[in-house]
Enzyme design. Structure first.
Site, PDB file in Angstrom:
ATOM      1  N   TYR A 109      -7.007  -0.258  -2.150  1.00  0.00           N
ATOM      2  CA  TYR A 109      -6.251   0.973  -2.398  1.00  0.00           C
ATOM      3  C   TYR A 109      -5.443   1.321  -1.159  1.00  0.00           C
ATOM      4  CZ  TYR A 109      -5.038   5.866  -3.060  1.00  0.00           C
ATOM      5  OH  TYR A 109      -4.336   7.041  -3.154  1.00  0.00           O
ATOM      6  N   GLU A 197       1.542   5.720  -3.914  1.00  0.00           N
ATOM      7  CA  GLU A 197       0.196   5.218  -4.190  1.00  0.00           C
ATOM      8  C   GLU A 197       0.266   3.817  -4.772  1.00  0.00           C
ATOM      9  OE1 GLU A 197      -3.658   7.405  -5.803  1.00  0.00           O
ATOM     10  OE2 GLU A 197      -2.298   6.911  -7.465  1.00  0.00           O
TER      11      GLU A 197
END
Length: 386
Positions: A109, A197
């Protein structure tokens, strides 16, 4: 402002961030041509809506036989895709992204947001890719690295390496990660993003770093500097009332309550929603007509509130400064005459021309309750909404 995944990936590739090869399709025929151009055996078809959780909702399909892609595209296009972010009504899929499948070894991530308290950009990284970062933050916060970047200095190479090492990378992949993070940060700052993101950020079996998914949000207050970004807005994905509000210069956000709010000033609007909640009610919207709104804007604001069938009562909370109380009163009267106000209306006025505003309302013949202060008015509107 949000954009689609395929648009985000186009932007990322311009900044040297590696993404899977793919293209958006609006029908089965376009999908066939894209598959031929890709040439691979394993294809991923991804529904394009402004919401997370598409995979869990059945909106992302891995196809091992390219000849099956048209059928998969046909099934996805037009479907109402329900995810944890869309609500039970879901969103209609009108386009799909068709990509080559990646040979994934690890999922990570990587995200960037503005930390307003520290007045820095914060890079968040975790080895727990493919899941909601909020869940990781709540249950295993030690698995998230936060690297703060001073805007006047920018992202330094040692910070990129620190992030890469935290993610468990080594060898040549570390340098690739630093380049990836640097490209993402450059995009974030140059294009005035509010969120970037990459989830998941994947390491392939041949050592490449790829943004398998991408989400970019932009600061709407900075869009005047980026007309090319503003053109990417998909009106089909936006709330039509919010788009109308933007046209009229009104700040409006739809919520899930049943008490419509009409307020002047963002701070007062927030306080109004808080006091409604305090008295046990639920606001149906955030609506700030601004300090200099005219009667026509106030009338439009009422129309927007009343277009929400969930609204059972309306709370008008005005502190008259530049926005005078009599202007609000005239707007209320005009809206009542034009569209009709068939739900209870509670008004609290204070400030410039307050007596004139109250007089106009009292002589209008409208069924209006008033409150001498915010607390009393909020209490009345919550009771009226039941």
């Amino acid at each position: 402002m949000n954009i689609h995944e395929y648009q985000a990936k186009d932007l990322l590739s311009k900044y040297g961030v590696k993404v899977p090869t793919g293209k958006v399709a609006f029908n089965e025929e376009e999908a066939v041509h894209i598959v031929k151009d890709l040439g691979g055996e394993r294809i991923v078809v991804k529904s394009q809506i402004h919401a997370g959780g598409r995979g869990k909702g059945g909106g992302i399909k891995l196809v091992n036989n390219p000849t099956e892609v048209p059928q998969v595209v046909s099934e996805l296009l037009g479907m109402s895709l329900v995810t944890y972010q869309t609500g039970h009504e879901g969103k209609i899929v009108k386009k799909v992204l068709i990509e080559e499948a990646s040979d994934i070894e690890r999922e990570l991530y990587l995200g960037m947001v503005v930390d307003r308290e520290k007045q820095n950009v914060v890079v968040m990284a975790s080895r727990e890719g493919g899941v909601e970062i909020e869940e990781v933050a709540q249950k295993q916060p030690e698995k998230i690295l936060k690297e703060y970047i001073t805007p006047s200095v920018g992202l330094l190479p040692f910070q990129g390496r620190r992030i890469a090492y935290f993610l468990g990378l080594n060898g040549k992949v570390v340098n690739k990660a630093v380049d990836f993070i640097s490209g993402l940060y450059k995009l974030f700052t140059e294009q005035d993003c509010s969120l970037a993101e990459i989830n998941p950020l994947v390491i392939t079996r041949d050592g490449e770093i790829i943004a398998l998914d991408a989400k970019l949000n932009f600061d709407e207050n900075a869009l005047y500097r980026h007309p090319e970004i503003e053109k990417l807005q998909d009106a089909d994905e936006e709330d039509p009332t919010e788009l109308e509000a933007k046209f009229w210069g009104i700040s409006y956000v739809k919520l899930i309550g049943n008490i419509g709010c009409l307020v002047n000033g963002a701070g007062l609007a927030m306080a109004t929603m808080d006091i409604i909640k305090h008295h046990g009610g639920k606001p149906a919207n955030f609506l700030d007509v601004g300090g200099g709104a005219n009667t026509e804007q106030v009338t439009q604001a009422f129309k927007m509130i009343l277009s929400d069938e969930n609204v059972k009562a309306i709370f008008v909370n005005i502190f008259g400064g530049i926005m005078k109380c009599d202007t609000i009163a005239l707007g209320i009267i005009a809206a009542a005459k034009e569209v009709g106000i068939n739900v209870p209306l509670v008004v609290r006025l204070e400030g410039t021309n307050v007596e004139l505003g109250r007089k106009l309302l009292s002589e209008s013949g409208l069924n209006i309750e008033t409150g001498k202060d915010m607390g009393e008015a909020a209490e009345k509107v919550v009771k009226a909404s039941v």
